[in-house]
Design a protein around this motif. Structure first.
Motif, PDB file in Angstrom:
ATOM      1  N   ARG A   1       0.857  -1.189   0.000  1.00 45.92           N
ATOM      2  CA  ARG A   1       0.000   0.000   0.000  1.00 45.92           C
ATOM      3  C   ARG A   1       0.892   1.238   0.000  1.00 45.92           C
ATOM      4  O   ARG A   1       1.885   1.289   0.741  1.00 45.92           O
TER       5      ARG A   1
ATOM      6  N   GLU B   1       0.913   5.404   0.586  1.00 43.74           N
ATOM      7  CA  GLU B   1       0.205   6.556   1.131  1.00 43.74           C
ATOM      8  C   GLU B   1       1.012   7.805   0.793  1.00 43.74           C
ATOM      9  O   GLU B   1       2.235   7.825   0.969  1.00 43.74           O
TER      10      GLU B   1
ATOM     11  N   ARG C   1      -6.415   0.828  -4.920  1.00 36.81           N
ATOM     12  CA  ARG C   1      -6.398   2.268  -4.751  1.00 36.81           C
ATOM     13  C   ARG C   1      -5.567   2.886  -5.864  1.00 36.81           C
ATOM     14  O   ARG C   1      -4.610   2.272  -6.357  1.00 36.81           O
TER      15      ARG C   1
ATOM     16  N   GLY D   1      -1.883   0.011  -4.554  1.00 36.52           N
ATOM     17  CA  GLY D   1      -2.126  -1.206  -3.787  1.00 36.52           C
ATOM     18  C   GLY D   1      -3.500  -1.209  -3.145  1.00 36.52           C
ATOM     19  O   GLY D   1      -4.402  -0.468  -3.539  1.00 36.52           O
TER      20      GLY D   1
ATOM     21  N   ASP E   1      -5.829  -2.684   0.674  1.00 39.50           N
ATOM     22  CA  ASP E   1      -5.854  -2.688   2.130  1.00 39.50           C
ATOM     23  C   ASP E   1      -4.925  -3.780   2.669  1.00 39.50           C
ATOM     24  O   ASP E   1      -4.740  -4.833   2.057  1.00 39.50           O
TER      25      ASP E   1
END
Length: 413
Positions: free
Chosen positions: A97, A99, A142, A150, A152
């Protein structure tokens, strides 16, 4: 005549070693699966298995044990984004993931373009508008601007123990009040042990920041998170050192046999209900001094709580032993991964005041070893955990030898 008396000092050492060995080999089935790899090996696997993801990852900042794998965090020095990955112990898929800071610019893709980019043509898609880009949250994927980010990651269920935390806080307050209102002869040994343990952890705080994954956020430089964690931890360590001076443990001569029992009970508690967060400490380079210092500080706190429990149970009179026994049974049933800590409080309250802190530290020491020994399966962690146990057994044996030796008033006694 002195030699036969010294020979009689050996049973204390033999008892300590026998109890620790018995606790080590008692069959136990912990609820958590042991970790077959350290976080460093998990990070190497993620870096080898995953592609570049379209941006530099930075260095590994922290890790956390989640389910049957490790969740790791990478972040570059500028902090504009971070990469998280969950690496299972077995041959499963590595999940990842990305961010990014909300103020980073990008593009504003349509729903169809974002779905095509992520490889998802069906399902629910939700767009989020930011200052310079549009992000898309798809069914299990996402997109950040035009960058696939990626999906969750697995997460541990947040199990809070508000009642247990409130009970422990009350016992600590009761223990502090008992030591203030009925002071005894302060123990210089425990004052120095707590002070030196707190001081030893201060230069190791940059390593311990790896256990504070929430401190690292996208858009914030990693050194800011490390500084915030270090400041909070330094204040906590200073408070513990001050508390050890303000509410000192009472001096006493602990019985080596009871210390051996407490150490063995802590080992069994750690093997039955290990504390998963100690695996993160076991993954640090200097794990041995950190585990030892944490055991001393946490054990001293449980000794303070044990003093409070002893005073609260004093009105029970002759039934006090039965009350403490029932509390120990309740701890086994409801304490969960904090079983070793709960038993340390009960054990500290069950002995005399001068031996309470020693009993609590022995129980927490065994619990720390038992948790690491049960959950860690890589050789360096097991070796250091065994050294930790041997140091505890040696200390208990030395206390027994010193007590029996000093009990001889003269060579002709």
């Amino acid at each position: 005549m002195a030699a036969p008396a010294r020979v009689r000092t050996l049973p204390a050492a033999v008892a300590a070693i026998a109890l620790a060995a018995a606790a080590l080999w008692v069959p136990a089935t912990p609820p958590e699966q042991p970790a077959s790899q350290p976080p460093a090996a998990a990070a190497e696997r993620a870096e080898d298995d995953l592609p570049s993801l379209g941006l530099p990852w930075g260095k590994v900042r922290g890790w956390e044990r989640v389910n049957d794998g490790w969740t790791l965090t990478w972040q570059p020095a500028h902090g504009m984004w971070l990469v998280r990955a969950w690496v299972p112990d077995g041959p499963g898929e590595v999940l990842w993931r990305i961010e990014a800071a909300s103020w980073l610019p990008g593009v504003r893709l349509s729903r169809r373009a974002a779905s095509a980019l992520a490889g998802r043509d069906d399902g629910v898609a939700q767009g989020r508008e930011y200052l310079g880009r549009r992000d898309w949250l798809l069914t299990d994927a996402r997109v950040l601007g035009a960058l696939p980010a990626g999906g969750d990651l697995p997460a541990n269920p947040r199990r809070g123990y508000p009642a247990a935390a409130a009970l422990l806080a009350g016992l600590l307050l009761a223990g502090a009040a008992a030591r203030h209102l009925v002071p005894g002869v302060p123990s210089r040994v425990w004052r120095q042990a707590v002070g030196w343990s707190a001081l030893a952890l201060v230069p190791l705080l940059p390593q311990l920041s790896a256990l504070a994954q929430p401190a690292f956020q996208a858009g914030v430089r990693p050194w800011v998170g490390e500084l915030a964690f270090g400041a909070a931890a330094t204040l906590l360590l200073a408070a513990l050192a001050f508390a050890a001076q303000r509410f000192p443990a009472v001096a006493g001569r602990p019985v080596a046999g009871w210390l051996a029992v407490g150490l063995a009970a802590g080992v069994v508690a750690g093997r039955l209900r290990p504390a998963t967060w100690l695996l993160g400490v076991a993954g640090l380079p200097l794990r041995l001094p950190e585990l030892a210092a944490l055991a001393v500080l946490l054990g001293w706190l449980m000794g303070l709580a044990g003093d409070g429990l002893r005073e609260l149970a004093r009105p029970a009179g002759r039934a006090r032993a039965a009350v403490l026994a029932l509390l120990g049974v309740a701890a086994v049933a409801f304490a969960g991964p904090w079983l070793g800590v709960a038993l340390a409080v009960v054990a500290a309250a069950a002995v005399e005041r001068g031996s309470g802190t020693g009993m609590a530290v022995a129980g927490v020491w065994g619990w720390v070893f038992g948790s690491v020994w049960t959950l860690a399966e890589w050789e360096p962690a097991l070796r250091d955990a065994l050294v930790l146990l041997l140091f505890g057994v040696g200390t208990v044996a030395a206390i027994g030898l010193a007590r029996r030796t000093t009990g001889i008033s003269s060579p002709t006694a």
